[in-house]
Design an enzyme around this catalytic site. Structure first.
Site, PDB file in Angstrom:
ATOM      1  N   HIS A  30      -8.931  -3.529  -2.563  1.00  0.00           N
ATOM      2  CA  HIS A  30      -7.915  -2.594  -1.836  1.00  0.00           C
ATOM      3  C   HIS A  30      -8.305  -1.007  -1.830  1.00  0.00           C
ATOM      4  CE1 HIS A  30      -3.719  -1.861  -0.612  1.00  0.00           C
ATOM      5  NE2 HIS A  30      -4.218  -0.442  -0.840  1.00  0.00           N
ATOM      6  N   GLU A  31      -8.858  -0.525  -2.989  1.00  0.00           N
ATOM      7  CA  GLU A  31      -9.133   0.914  -3.052  1.00  0.00           C
ATOM      8  C   GLU A  31     -10.570   1.108  -2.379  1.00  0.00           C
ATOM      9  OE1 GLU A  31      -6.753   2.703  -3.576  1.00  0.00           O
ATOM     10  OE2 GLU A  31      -5.290   1.264  -4.384  1.00  0.00           O
TER      11      GLU A  31
ATOM     12  N   CYS B 129       0.918  -1.212  -0.028  1.00  0.00           N
ATOM     13  CA  CYS B 129       0.019   0.035   0.107  1.00  0.00           C
ATOM     14  C   CYS B 129       0.930   1.156  -0.118  1.00  0.00           C
ATOM     15  CB  CYS B 129      -0.996   0.218   1.243  1.00  0.00           C
ATOM     16  SG  CYS B 129      -2.163   1.439   1.327  1.00  0.00           S
TER      17      CYS B 129
ATOM     18  N   HIS C 197     -10.141   1.251   1.152  1.00  0.00           N
ATOM     19  CA  HIS C 197      -9.608   2.558   1.619  1.00  0.00           C
ATOM     20  C   HIS C 197     -10.783   3.565   2.128  1.00  0.00           C
ATOM     21  CE1 HIS C 197      -5.350   2.917   1.772  1.00  0.00           C
ATOM     22  NE2 HIS C 197      -5.129   2.315   0.630  1.00  0.00           N
TER      23      HIS C 197
END
Length: 221
Positions: free
Chosen positions: A168-169, A126, A172
């Protein structure tokens, strides 16, 4: 956060450095659910923010960037896995990870749900946790919904490494870092990863570092 405060924050970021500084783990903005995008920005501000995020992602370099990573608590992310990033990766590794070029795209208010029970575990890093990677289990296939930067509705299936990037994004934007999902015993500096664990899959690392992989009761034999 009020719309006025958000606009002021965006204007400040757009008036600052390009590429923008990436927020590092420990900053509260990475741990708070981001605000839905509901037209709070002008077309010029949105275009400018997307362009800045694209520049920052490419400069890092990375394959995705969420708005909170440049200090903007807004449900907006950019993705791109450029061919030049794959050029020096062995074909066997690309095949094992089901990784292929991903054209640049913008996700607005994205959300995902798993499709099927399949999972895959690979080392993941990351930009907000520089210098470290850890094995993280992700859904192999997901249903992605949301909008693009023009407001067009998205409803599609994503698989392989692209699905990992989407997860993953989007995480966030929910205040979740990949380390929250990772096998912490696998945590490795990037230098150690390149030297010791640059295999297509993390089986050898599982055995040496003592962490389980999906479908196993314990570390790989």
């Amino acid at each position: 956060m009020t719309t006025t405060t958000l606009i002021e924050l965006v204007e400040a970021v757009l008036a600052g450095l390009s590429p923008a500084p990436i927020v590092i783990a420990g900053d509260p903005v990475l741990r708070q659910p981001a605000q839905d995008y509901e037209g709070q920005l002008s077309a010029e501000q949105l275009d400018g923010l997307v362009a800045l995020m694209r520049t920052t992602m490419r400069d890092a370099p990375g394959v995705g960037l969420a708005a909170p990573q440049i200090g903007i608590p807004l449900r907006l992310a950019v993705l791109e896995d450029r061919p030049e990033l794959l050029r020096n990766i062995p074909a066997g590794t690309l095949a094992a990870r089901r990784r292929a070029p991903l054209p640049f795209r913008v996700l607005v208010n994205p959300r995902y749900t798993a499709l099927g029970a399949g999972t895959a575990a690979f080392y993941e890093g990351c930009l907000s946790v520089p210098g470290w990677q850890a094995v993280t289990t992700r859904h192999e296939r997901v249903r992605l919904r949301g909008q693009d930067e023009t407001g067009r509705e998205l409803d599609e299936e994503v698989e392989g490494w692209a699905a990992r990037i989407v997860q993953h994004e989007t995480d966030h934007l929910d205040g979740t870092l990949y380390l929250d999902r990772a096998e912490i015993r696998s945590l490795s500096s990037t230098a150690h990863l390149l030297e010791r664990w640059a295999d297509p899959t993390p089986e050898r690392a599982s055995h040496a570092l003592g962490f389980p992989l999906p479908g196993s009761a314990g570390p790989a034999a």
